[in-house]
Design an enzyme around this catalytic site. Sequence first.
Site, short mmCIF file in Angstrom:
data_model
loop_
_atom_site.label_atom_id
_atom_site.label_comp_id
_atom_site.label_asym_id
_atom_site.label_seq_id
_atom_site.Cartn_x
_atom_site.Cartn_y
_atom_site.Cartn_z
CG ASP A 91 -1.77 1.24 1.31
OD1 ASP A 91 -2.90 1.19 0.79
OD2 ASP A 91 -1.34 2.27 1.88
CG HIS A 108 -4.62 9.82 0.28
ND1 HIS A 108 -3.26 9.78 0.13
CD2 HIS A 108 -4.84 9.34 1.53
CE1 HIS A 108 -2.69 9.32 1.23
NE2 HIS A 108 -3.63 9.05 2.09
CE LYS A 127 -3.89 4.89 0.62
NZ LYS A 127 -2.51 4.38 0.56
CE1 TYR A 182 0.45 7.79 2.72
CE2 TYR A 182 0.86 5.52 2.07
CZ TYR A 182 0.06 6.46 2.68
OH TYR A 182 -1.13 6.06 3.25
#
Length: 334
Positions: free
Chosen positions: A62, A129, A96, A67
């Site tokens: 994931d 997201h 996302k 990120y």
Amino acid sequence: MPARVASSAATMLTNLGPRSVFTASTGLKLPVIGLGTFLSTDESTLVKSLNAALELRYPLIDTAFLYDNEHIIGKVLKDWMDNGKLRREDIFITTKLPPQGIRVEHVKEFLEKQLKALQLEYVDLYLIHHAVGYKYDSTIMSGSEGLDLTTDHVAVWEEMENMVDAGLTKYIGLSNFNVRQIERIMENARIKPSNLQIELHIFQQSKEEQEYCERNGILITSYATMGSMGVPEGFFVRKIDNPLTNADVLAIAKTHNKTAAQVLLRHMIQSGIAVIPKSSKLERLKENIDIFDFQLSKLEMLRLGVLDRGEYGRRFILEGMFSHPEYPYSRKTQ
């Protein structure tokens, strides 16, 4: 791989293994466990974690644009595939659409950027997201000044559907949306959401979302299953009790000769909720996936279920989003 239909905490799912999947009404087969990568941006550390997780046969990774690690994941995946150690169909990739991309004209742009970073032709699951949108040149670090107050979930969802049609993602879903917002999308959707990823742990069990998703065949993925206590204070989080030191959790762990973390993860998957724990330590990676050789009793599941504190148990509080009309949760900070 045995499939399990989405289920609430009231239903006990016990016959599970590390390669088991939960099945959504859309046909999505979601691995019950995967590797989370939130706040994993140090390349050498993340590469070690990814290699270890793949060696341990974690079935899912994931990630997210926010990120800032999709390029690292892409390098590792390419290395494994080029060396014949991994087939694309044997790893499930979730990523996302970031808040600054929640506009019709930017969905494809961001997904194509992310695919390039991941060195993949498609992802298995693409999530919006957050329900709150930001201006294109802003991020969630921009606070309220960066908010795009014109966020249109229905229009963006239609473009997400087009990403499925284009073969850039197999399934689509949501993250950090409330039931009212999910319902609005469901009422207008041609392709229904397959997955909802939300903060979900013993103190914040999101029972309304659980019930709604079970009724509608939407799978849930829990993030912060162990409370995300390692996230620095002030990073959009407020202080809550540590689930890992809760007396009930520790007592149950002792009964099964397991760790508190394993009990918390088991509680989720036995409730029909997928988990994505993260760790940079090999022993913890092994521990997190070693949750399939014991079962929680009905009484133990109930014992954990009553620990829910609702909104008062929420760890992630994004005050910079409060002025957005689509902020999905309570605006109380205490």
